[in-house]
Design a protein around this motif. Structure first.
Motif, mmCIF file in Angstrom:
data_model
loop_
_atom_site.group_PDB
_atom_site.id
_atom_site.type_symbol
_atom_site.label_atom_id
_atom_site.label_comp_id
_atom_site.label_asym_id
_atom_site.label_seq_id
_atom_site.Cartn_x
_atom_site.Cartn_y
_atom_site.Cartn_z
ATOM 1 N N GLN A 120 20.722 -12.101 -39.609
ATOM 2 C CA GLN A 120 20.138 -10.800 -39.291
ATOM 3 C C GLN A 120 18.623 -10.912 -39.280
ATOM 4 O O GLN A 120 18.035 -11.606 -40.116
ATOM 5 C CB GLN A 120 20.547 -9.767 -40.327
ATOM 6 C CG GLN A 120 22.029 -9.516 -40.403
ATOM 7 C CD GLN A 120 22.359 -8.519 -41.498
ATOM 8 O OE1 GLN A 120 21.489 -7.953 -42.148
ATOM 9 N NE2 GLN A 120 23.640 -8.306 -41.720
ATOM 10 N N ASP A 121 17.993 -10.211 -38.339
ATOM 11 C CA ASP A 121 16.534 -10.205 -38.276
ATOM 12 C C ASP A 121 15.952 -9.523 -39.507
ATOM 13 O O ASP A 121 16.483 -8.522 -39.990
ATOM 14 C CB ASP A 121 16.049 -9.457 -37.031
ATOM 15 C CG ASP A 121 16.312 -10.242 -35.752
ATOM 16 O OD1 ASP A 121 16.446 -11.476 -35.824
ATOM 17 O OD2 ASP A 121 16.382 -9.612 -34.684
ATOM 18 N N THR A 122 14.849 -10.076 -39.985
ATOM 19 C CA THR A 122 14.055 -9.461 -41.041
ATOM 20 C C THR A 122 12.816 -8.871 -40.393
ATOM 21 O O THR A 122 12.161 -9.546 -39.586
ATOM 22 C CB THR A 122 13.643 -10.509 -42.098
ATOM 23 O OG1 THR A 122 14.828 -11.078 -42.666
ATOM 24 C CG2 THR A 122 12.793 -9.889 -43.195
ATOM 25 N N TRP A 178 9.055 -7.875 -39.942
ATOM 26 C CA TRP A 178 7.790 -8.436 -40.457
ATOM 27 C C TRP A 178 7.236 -7.547 -41.566
ATOM 28 O O TRP A 178 6.650 -8.038 -42.534
ATOM 29 C CB TRP A 178 6.772 -8.593 -39.332
ATOM 30 C CG TRP A 178 7.276 -9.364 -38.144
ATOM 31 C CD1 TRP A 178 7.519 -8.869 -36.889
ATOM 32 C CD2 TRP A 178 7.600 -10.763 -38.081
ATOM 33 N NE1 TRP A 178 7.984 -9.879 -36.061
ATOM 34 C CE2 TRP A 178 8.034 -11.043 -36.768
ATOM 35 C CE3 TRP A 178 7.570 -11.795 -39.009
ATOM 36 C CZ2 TRP A 178 8.431 -12.321 -36.357
ATOM 37 C CZ3 TRP A 178 7.963 -13.079 -38.603
ATOM 38 C CH2 TRP A 178 8.383 -13.318 -37.294
ATOM 39 N N SER A 194 10.665 -15.452 -34.862
ATOM 40 C CA SER A 194 11.751 -14.779 -35.587
ATOM 41 C C SER A 194 11.719 -15.130 -37.064
ATOM 42 O O SER A 194 11.195 -16.169 -37.475
ATOM 43 C CB SER A 194 13.122 -15.118 -35.000
ATOM 44 O OG SER A 194 13.483 -16.449 -35.287
ATOM 45 N N TRP A 195 12.321 -14.218 -37.833
ATOM 46 C CA TRP A 195 12.513 -14.370 -39.283
ATOM 47 C C TRP A 195 13.878 -13.755 -39.556
ATOM 48 O O TRP A 195 14.097 -12.568 -39.310
ATOM 49 C CB TRP A 195 11.399 -13.630 -40.009
ATOM 50 C CG TRP A 195 11.430 -13.670 -41.501
ATOM 51 C CD1 TRP A 195 12.178 -14.465 -42.314
ATOM 52 C CD2 TRP A 195 10.626 -12.873 -42.370
ATOM 53 N NE1 TRP A 195 11.887 -14.222 -43.631
ATOM 54 C CE2 TRP A 195 10.940 -13.244 -43.696
ATOM 55 C CE3 TRP A 195 9.675 -11.877 -42.176
ATOM 56 C CZ2 TRP A 195 10.335 -12.649 -44.798
ATOM 57 C CZ3 TRP A 195 9.077 -11.297 -43.267
ATOM 58 C CH2 TRP A 195 9.401 -11.685 -44.575
ATOM 59 N N ARG A 196 14.823 -14.577 -40.026
ATOM 60 C CA ARG A 196 16.203 -14.118 -40.182
ATOM 61 C C ARG A 196 16.772 -14.511 -41.526
ATOM 62 O O ARG A 196 16.362 -15.513 -42.118
ATOM 63 C CB ARG A 196 17.076 -14.706 -39.076
ATOM 64 C CG ARG A 196 16.694 -14.196 -37.689
ATOM 65 C CD ARG A 196 17.453 -14.898 -36.613
ATOM 66 N NE ARG A 196 16.985 -16.277 -36.552
ATOM 67 C CZ ARG A 196 17.317 -17.127 -35.600
ATOM 68 N NH1 ARG A 196 18.150 -16.774 -34.654
ATOM 69 N NH2 ARG A 196 16.851 -18.352 -35.597
#
Length: 192
Positions: A2-4, A6, A181-183
């Motif tokens: 799942q995306d986090t 920012w 992206s950060w997931r």
């Protein structure tokens, strides 16, 4: 995964500039920013630009960025922090004219490992950390290629830890890293 957002993270040290857009986050590092403790150099640097959010046990976090490093010790990747003396940075660093995949594991004092990846330049690179049991497992890949094992390090299951994207520019001003992206998600099921 799942995306986090920012906005879910907090900076360990504020960067020179941050620009959020539809295609990610561009972070401009301050000259002299770095993370290191003692070993060989004798200094402590705790000025990395790490955007961190809670990283619970039995979960994983991934950061993707476009690899575009040019100067000695430019670096970008994933930072995992327990406290000022216990942390891991993993990603790509420009060292002696080449991009190298590596990790620094710090438990009072830092260590450092590198492996050249010059063919990754200009490509999206993903760094993944997985917490399972008493271990932190770091993997990496370019594009959608196969995962490469980077490091397995000890990490207590009950440790309060945070993680997220990071960058540093120890030797110059003007490094801007484009994180795409950060997931977060479930921990990896196996080591291999």
């Amino acid at each position: 995964m799942q995306d986090t957002a920012w906005s879910d993270g907090r900076w360990t040290t504020a960067p020179a500039a941050v620009e959020e857009s539809a295609d990610g986050l561009r972070v401009t590092a301050r000259e002299g920013s770095d993370a290191w403790r003692l070993t060989s150099y004798g200094f402590v640097h705790d000025t990395e630009h790490a955007l961190l959010a809670p990283f619970p046990s039995e979960s994983a976090v991934e950061v993707t960025f476009l690899l575009d490093l040019h100067e000695q010790f430019d670096q970008a990747g994933l930072f995992v922090r327990q406290d000022e003396e216990h942390w891991v940075k993993a990603g790509v660093e420009r060292s002696d004219g080449s991009d190298s995949l590596g990790a620094v594991v710090t438990r009072g004092a830092s260590d450092w490992s590198l492996a050249p990846v010059p063919h990754w330049s200009g490509r999206p690179v993903t760094i993944r950390a997985s917490r399972s049991g008493d271990a932190l497992t770091i993997r990496a890949r370019a594009d959608d290629g196969p995962w490469q094992m980077v490091r397995v390090a000890p990490l207590a299951p009950d440790a309060s830890v945070s993680a997220g994207p990071y960058c540093c520019a120890p030797t110059r001003a003007g490094l801007t890293v484009h994180f795409t992206s950060w997931r977060t998600g479930a921990a990896d099921a196996s080591l291999h």
